[in-house]
Design a protein around this motif. Structure first.
Motif, short mmCIF file in Angstrom:
data_model
loop_
_atom_site.label_atom_id
_atom_site.label_comp_id
_atom_site.label_asym_id
_atom_site.label_seq_id
_atom_site.Cartn_x
_atom_site.Cartn_y
_atom_site.Cartn_z
N ILE A 24 -16.88 8.24 16.24
CA ILE A 24 -16.28 9.74 15.58
C ILE A 24 -15.41 10.26 16.56
CG2 ILE A 24 -16.53 11.89 14.70
CD1 ILE A 24 -19.37 10.66 13.53
N ILE A 25 -15.62 10.37 17.94
CA ILE A 25 -14.56 10.90 18.70
C ILE A 25 -13.28 9.94 18.87
CG2 ILE A 25 -14.32 11.44 21.17
CD1 ILE A 25 -17.00 12.39 21.18
N PHE A 26 -13.44 8.74 18.75
CA PHE A 26 -12.51 7.66 18.93
C PHE A 26 -11.74 7.79 17.81
CE2 PHE A 26 -10.84 3.47 18.40
CZ PHE A 26 -10.01 3.51 19.60
N ILE A 27 -12.36 7.82 16.61
CA ILE A 27 -11.47 7.92 15.30
C ILE A 27 -10.73 9.18 15.27
CG2 ILE A 27 -11.76 8.16 12.89
CD1 ILE A 27 -14.09 6.04 12.94
N VAL A 28 -11.20 10.25 15.70
CA VAL A 28 -10.45 11.62 15.60
C VAL A 28 -9.45 11.60 16.45
CG1 VAL A 28 -10.62 14.08 16.00
CG2 VAL A 28 -12.42 12.98 14.91
N PHE A 31 -6.63 9.64 15.08
CA PHE A 31 -5.93 10.25 14.16
C PHE A 31 -5.11 11.52 14.68
CE2 PHE A 31 -6.03 14.32 11.38
CZ PHE A 31 -5.44 13.76 10.29
N LEU A 32 -5.44 12.11 15.63
CA LEU A 32 -4.58 13.23 16.22
C LEU A 32 -3.39 12.44 16.91
CD1 LEU A 32 -7.30 15.54 17.68
CD2 LEU A 32 -5.98 15.81 15.48
N ALA A 36 0.45 13.54 15.44
CA ALA A 36 1.00 14.38 16.38
C ALA A 36 2.72 14.49 16.19
CB ALA A 36 0.62 14.35 17.81
N ASN A 37 3.14 15.71 16.02
CA ASN A 37 4.54 15.68 15.90
C ASN A 37 5.12 15.75 17.19
OD1 ASN A 37 4.27 15.89 13.15
ND2 ASN A 37 4.30 18.38 13.24
N THR A 38 6.13 14.69 17.29
CA THR A 38 6.89 14.47 18.55
C THR A 38 8.07 15.44 18.37
OG1 THR A 38 8.24 12.60 17.77
CG2 THR A 38 6.25 12.09 18.89
N GLN A 39 8.30 16.08 19.57
CA GLN A 39 9.60 17.04 19.62
C GLN A 39 10.93 16.24 19.56
OE1 GLN A 39 9.30 19.46 23.07
NE2 GLN A 39 11.08 20.92 22.20
N LEU A 40 11.62 16.72 18.54
CA LEU A 40 13.00 15.93 18.75
C LEU A 40 13.91 16.84 19.50
CD1 LEU A 40 13.18 15.07 14.72
CD2 LEU A 40 12.54 13.62 16.83
N LEU A 41 14.65 16.13 20.27
CA LEU A 41 15.76 16.95 21.22
C LEU A 41 17.11 16.80 20.58
CD1 LEU A 41 14.19 15.47 24.64
CD2 LEU A 41 13.86 17.56 23.58
N THR A 42 17.79 17.88 20.48
CA THR A 42 19.29 18.14 20.15
C THR A 42 20.28 18.34 21.19
OG1 THR A 42 18.71 20.31 19.42
CG2 THR A 42 18.35 18.60 17.93
N LEU A 43 21.35 18.13 20.89
CA LEU A 43 22.25 18.54 21.85
C LEU A 43 23.50 19.22 21.09
CD1 LEU A 43 23.69 18.35 24.63
CD2 LEU A 43 24.68 16.33 23.86
N PRO A 44 23.52 20.27 21.32
CA PRO A 44 24.76 21.36 20.35
C PRO A 44 26.18 20.59 20.76
CG PRO A 44 23.68 22.63 22.30
CD PRO A 44 23.08 21.38 22.30
N VAL A 45 26.78 20.43 19.77
CA VAL A 45 28.23 20.09 20.02
C VAL A 45 28.99 20.77 19.10
CG1 VAL A 45 29.55 18.01 19.52
CG2 VAL A 45 27.24 17.50 20.51
#
Length: 138
Positions: A24-28, A31-32, A36-45
């Motif tokens: 159960i711990i492995f499945i959780v 799943f996490l 999980a949302n990866t952070q998208l990096l931006t560069l202001p132009v």
């Protein structure tokens, strides 16, 4: 005759089976990791507005030309190809420190991936170089 079996000391211990808990711990955990949302990096132009935009011909002033190529290695300065981004950055910083007022022209192949161009733009931003042109074909 009823016989009572004598349990040894080893048999009387309670054994807890942890296999389902680990499953159960492995499945959780999986799943996490997958959700999980990866952070998208931006560069202001700063993109020129339509009223301000004006294409100008490439000046004949002395400049540093940064080439971004379609295949690896992606970076070149005045035709000199660099295998690694770190080497490219070091050479560019050295070139720009020798002539701080020189114009920088970025010429990217139209099929080049976006990441090398973003790396160059980030480098220009870190070095606070605003005297830059992006070369385009008409």
């Amino acid at each position: 005759m009823i016989r009572a079996e004598m349990m040894t000391n080893e048999q009387s211990h309670f054994h807890l089976d942890l296999t389902p808990l680990i499953d159960i711990i492995f499945i959780v955990l999986v799943f996490l990791l997958l959700t999980a949302n990866t952070q998208l990096l931006t560069l202001p132009v700063d993109v020129p507005t339509e009223a301000d935009s004006e294409l100008t011909a490439l000046s004949q002033q002395q400049h540093i030309a940064i080439n971004i190529m379609m295949t690896e290695p992606h970076w070149a300065i005045d035709g000199q190809i660099f295998e690694h981004l770190d080497d490219f950055e070091t050479a560019f910083i050295s070139a720009i420190s020798e002539q701080p007022d020189i114009k920088v022209v970025v010429a990217a192949d139209k099929s080049a991936p976006v990441q090398p161009l973003m790396n160059v733009l980030a480098l220009l931003q870190r070095q606070q170089i605003s005297n830059t042109q992006i070369l385009m074909e008409p």
